[in-house]
Scaffold this active site. Structure first.
Site, PDB file in Angstrom:
ATOM      1  N   LYS A  74      -1.630 -16.552 -19.111  1.00  0.00           N
ATOM      2  CA  LYS A  74      -0.794 -15.636 -18.317  1.00  0.00           C
ATOM      3  C   LYS A  74       0.387 -16.426 -17.780  1.00  0.00           C
ATOM      4  O   LYS A  74       0.277 -17.615 -17.492  1.00  0.00           O
ATOM      5  CB  LYS A  74      -1.599 -15.062 -17.139  1.00  0.00           C
ATOM      6  CG  LYS A  74      -1.035 -13.762 -16.623  1.00  0.00           C
ATOM      7  CD  LYS A  74      -1.478 -12.601 -17.505  1.00  0.00           C
ATOM      8  CE  LYS A  74      -0.965 -11.267 -17.019  1.00  0.00           C
ATOM      9  NZ  LYS A  74      -1.579 -10.156 -17.765  1.00  0.00           N
TER      10      LYS A  74
HETATM   11  P1  NAD Z   1       4.369  -1.650 -14.641  1.00  0.00           P
HETATM   12  O1  NAD Z   1       5.266  -2.605 -13.969  1.00  0.00           O
HETATM   13  O2  NAD Z   1       4.852  -0.912 -15.846  1.00  0.00           O
HETATM   14  O3  NAD Z   1       3.844  -0.563 -13.595  1.00  0.00           O
HETATM   15  C1  NAD Z   1       3.211  -0.882 -12.407  1.00  0.00           C
HETATM   16  C2  NAD Z   1       3.093   0.384 -11.584  1.00  0.00           C
HETATM   17  O4  NAD Z   1       2.336   0.111 -10.401  1.00  0.00           O
HETATM   18  C3  NAD Z   1       4.448   0.922 -11.097  1.00  0.00           C
HETATM   19  O5  NAD Z   1       4.403   2.330 -11.053  1.00  0.00           O
HETATM   20  C4  NAD Z   1       4.548   0.347  -9.684  1.00  0.00           C
HETATM   21  O6  NAD Z   1       5.415   1.098  -8.841  1.00  0.00           O
HETATM   22  C5  NAD Z   1       3.106   0.470  -9.245  1.00  0.00           C
HETATM   23  N1  NAD Z   1       2.720  -0.443  -8.175  1.00  0.00           N
HETATM   24  C6  NAD Z   1       2.998  -1.754  -8.055  1.00  0.00           C
HETATM   25  N2  NAD Z   1       2.460  -2.242  -6.917  1.00  0.00           N
HETATM   26  C7  NAD Z   1       1.827  -1.194  -6.328  1.00  0.00           C
HETATM   27  C8  NAD Z   1       1.087  -1.045  -5.136  1.00  0.00           C
HETATM   28  N3  NAD Z   1       0.887  -2.080  -4.313  1.00  0.00           N
HETATM   29  N4  NAD Z   1       0.577   0.172  -4.848  1.00  0.00           N
HETATM   30  C9  NAD Z   1       0.766   1.209  -5.673  1.00  0.00           C
HETATM   31  N5  NAD Z   1       1.458   1.148  -6.813  1.00  0.00           N
HETATM   32  C10 NAD Z   1       1.996  -0.048  -7.126  1.00  0.00           C
HETATM   33  O7  NAD Z   1       3.023  -2.491 -14.997  1.00  0.00           O
HETATM   34  P2  NAD Z   1       1.917  -2.125 -16.054  1.00  0.00           P
HETATM   35  O8  NAD Z   1       2.230  -2.835 -17.317  1.00  0.00           O
HETATM   36  O9  NAD Z   1       1.675  -0.672 -16.054  1.00  0.00           O
HETATM   37  O10 NAD Z   1       0.649  -2.885 -15.432  1.00  0.00           O
HETATM   38  C11 NAD Z   1      -0.153  -2.309 -14.426  1.00  0.00           C
HETATM   39  C12 NAD Z   1      -1.462  -3.062 -14.348  1.00  0.00           C
HETATM   40  O11 NAD Z   1      -2.118  -2.988 -15.624  1.00  0.00           O
HETATM   41  C13 NAD Z   1      -1.362  -4.558 -14.043  1.00  0.00           C
HETATM   42  O12 NAD Z   1      -2.503  -4.948 -13.308  1.00  0.00           O
HETATM   43  C14 NAD Z   1      -1.396  -5.197 -15.407  1.00  0.00           C
HETATM   44  O13 NAD Z   1      -1.828  -6.544 -15.362  1.00  0.00           O
HETATM   45  C15 NAD Z   1      -2.406  -4.303 -16.077  1.00  0.00           C
HETATM   46  N6  NAD Z   1      -2.368  -4.316 -17.538  1.00  0.00           N
HETATM   47  C16 NAD Z   1      -1.215  -3.998 -18.211  1.00  0.00           C
HETATM   48  C17 NAD Z   1      -1.229  -3.973 -19.590  1.00  0.00           C
HETATM   49  C18 NAD Z   1      -0.026  -3.560 -20.398  1.00  0.00           C
HETATM   50  O14 NAD Z   1      -0.150  -3.442 -21.634  1.00  0.00           O
HETATM   51  N7  NAD Z   1       1.117  -3.315 -19.808  1.00  0.00           N
HETATM   52  C19 NAD Z   1      -2.408  -4.316 -20.308  1.00  0.00           C
HETATM   53  C20 NAD Z   1      -3.561  -4.596 -19.580  1.00  0.00           C
HETATM   54  C21 NAD Z   1      -3.530  -4.601 -18.203  1.00  0.00           C
END
Ligand code: NAD
Length: 424
Positions: free
Chosen positions: A114
């Site tokens: 990461k």
């Molecule tokens: P992103 O940046 O596209 O979206 C994050 C979302 O969460 C946004 O809507 C943001 O406003 C919201 N957010 C952030 N902090 C917040 C808080 N404290 N309270 C409420 N909402 C909040 O990110 P993403 O890619 O969707 O990732 C989200 C989660 O999923 C992370 O934990 C990431 O590690 C995990 N994840 C992502 C992927 C991927 O393919 N993108 C894969 C596996 C896991």
């Protein structure tokens, strides 16, 4: 709420401590060899870099970034890059280890990594973001590569950021190396279906859980925290599959409509206003209120430590499906277990993203690109069989789903470590 003695508060604030607590429990149940225990508990490499950038106003700013590689035992490292003011080395260590366990749970040939840069992208221009990305890439250049470590998007990074990383790496290599990152734009060697894959993976495991628990889909209410890549796609696909998505949120707040939100209209609203807040056909609510709403399925898809000992006793969902990495603390796990919540743990639930990334990497190396139907079909096969494996393992070994997923993963990585031996 049942009384819980918090012995170590860092378990609720430090994701690495939270990851280690689960690792320790699973390792003990596996009776893991003490040497392997030490080896698998420690990352392979931690790199800290400083990123000088000339900002738009001519000021020189220095940002701090990390790349942590947890394991190279089962193949090259794989893991996202996060841009956020909250990035810490301990968070990177936890997320890198989670990637190792996640790739092992779905049995794809990668280890975990990461990376992250401490910055606030909402305060940066596109040109500043590009400079940070390119210099960060240059600083970690020696340890990434298609056979070494393959970054991908995470919070606040996207296809454009991946394109800049691919281009910077390629300029140094003097040839185009598209397989150095995944989550790229389609025209640059991205895979069809990759953008939606994490959300689609959530749909696959939720459908399996619904069968397992005999939930009636048309009436099943879903609440989603986080409306980014993971949360918004999950909302859209669950809505299309007949689930009733009653509440969604982002960092600015949430919206609720007990009759069900019209997700395509919420998406249009977000495109225009950059937030779900203010959507007219819903009531506003806070993120903490949202987590405690009555519903069958709760999907935290934002960030770590959202469900803790403070609110776990008020979580009403029957199924907790973890789209985010590390959204639930170990103390919250205990409370949810007493309440009978069915948890689909992060290292299983959100593995759709890395699985489609694996497909992208394979396609880039073959130079031959698959139809979206094939990507989705293969993704479905892996998510469904992994769900069944974890649930069967949990029943057979009388452990909860999270510990079952860790045990399966640790056992696989330990087996590969023994086969390879330790190079001295
Ligand atoms: P992103 O940046 O596209 O979206 C994050 C979302 O969460 C946004 O809507 C943001 O406003 C919201 N957010 C952030 N902090 C917040 C808080 N404290 N309270 C409420 N909402 C909040 O990110 P993403 O890619 O969707 O990732 C989200 C989660 O999923 C992370 O934990 C990431 O590690 C995990 N994840 C992502 C992927 C991927 O393919 N993108 C894969 C596996 C896991």
């Amino acid at each position: 709420m049942p009384s819980v003695t918090i012995v170590d508060e860092t378990l609720e604030t430090n994701p690495n401590q939270a990851m280690m607590a689960r690792f320790d429990e699973a390792a003990e149940k596996l009776n893991l060899d003490p040497g392997l225990y030490k080896f698998l508990r420690t990352p392979n490499k931690e790199l800290t870099v400083y990123i000088p950038v000339v900002m738009d106003d001519g000021r020189l700013e220095v940002f701090k970034g990390y790349r942590v590689q947890h394991s190279i035992v089962r193949g090259p490292c794989k893991g996202g890059i996060r841009y956020s003011p909250d990035v810490t080395l301990d968070e990177m260590k936890a997320l890198a280890a989670w990637m190792t366990w996640k790739c092992a749970v779905v049995n794809i040939p990668f280890g975990g990594a990461k990376g992250g840069v401490i910055c606030d992208p909402s305060k940066l221009s596109l040109s500043e973001l590009e400079k940070i990305t390119r210099r960060y890439t240059a600083e970690i250049l020696d340890i990434i590569g298609p056979d070494r470590d393959i970054p991908a998007p995470d919070i606040n990074t996207n296809e454009q950021v991946m394109a800049w990383i691919m281009d910077t790496y390629s300029m140094h290599a003097r040839r185009t190396v598209s397989s150095v990152v995944t989550g790229k734009p389609l025209g640059l060697g991205g895979s069809r279906g990759r953008r939606e894959a994490t959300g689609r993976g959530l749909l696959f495991v939720i459908q399996e859980a619904a069968k397992h628990l005999d939930l009636k889909v048309p009436r099943t209410a879903v609440v989603i925290q986080g409306f980014g890549n993971v949360g918004s796609v999950a909302a859209e696909l669950l809505g299309q599959a007949g689930y009733r998505v009653v509440a969604v949120s982002d960092v600015q707040g949430g919206i609720h409509n007990a009759r069900g939100l019209d997700i395509p209209r919420v998406l249009q609203h977000v495109q225009k206003h950059k937030t779900v807040v203010g959507f007219p056909e819903a009531e506003p609510l806070t993120n903490s209120e949202l987590l405690e709403l009555p519903c069958e399925i709760l999907i935290p898809a934002a960030t770590e430590n959202q469900i803790t000992s403070k609110n776990a006793g008020r979580i009403q969902a029957r199924v907790l499906c973890e789209g985010a990495n590390g959204p639930t603390t170990p103390q919250a796990d205990q409370i949810l277990e007493q309440r009978g919540t069915f948890i689909i743990p992060d290292i299983l639930a959100n593995a759709g993203g890395v699985t489609a990334s694996y497909f992208e990497w394979v396609q880039d190396r073959e130079g031959y690109f698959w139809k979206e139907e094939l990507v989705n079909e293969r993704l479905g096969e892996i998510m469904v069989s992994s769900f069944r494996e974890v649930v069967t393992y949990a029943e057979r070994h009388r452990v909860n789903n999270r510990i079952a997923a860790y045990m399966l993963a640790i056992d696989r990585v330990a087996y590969h470590t023994k086969l390879r031996g330790i190079y001295a």
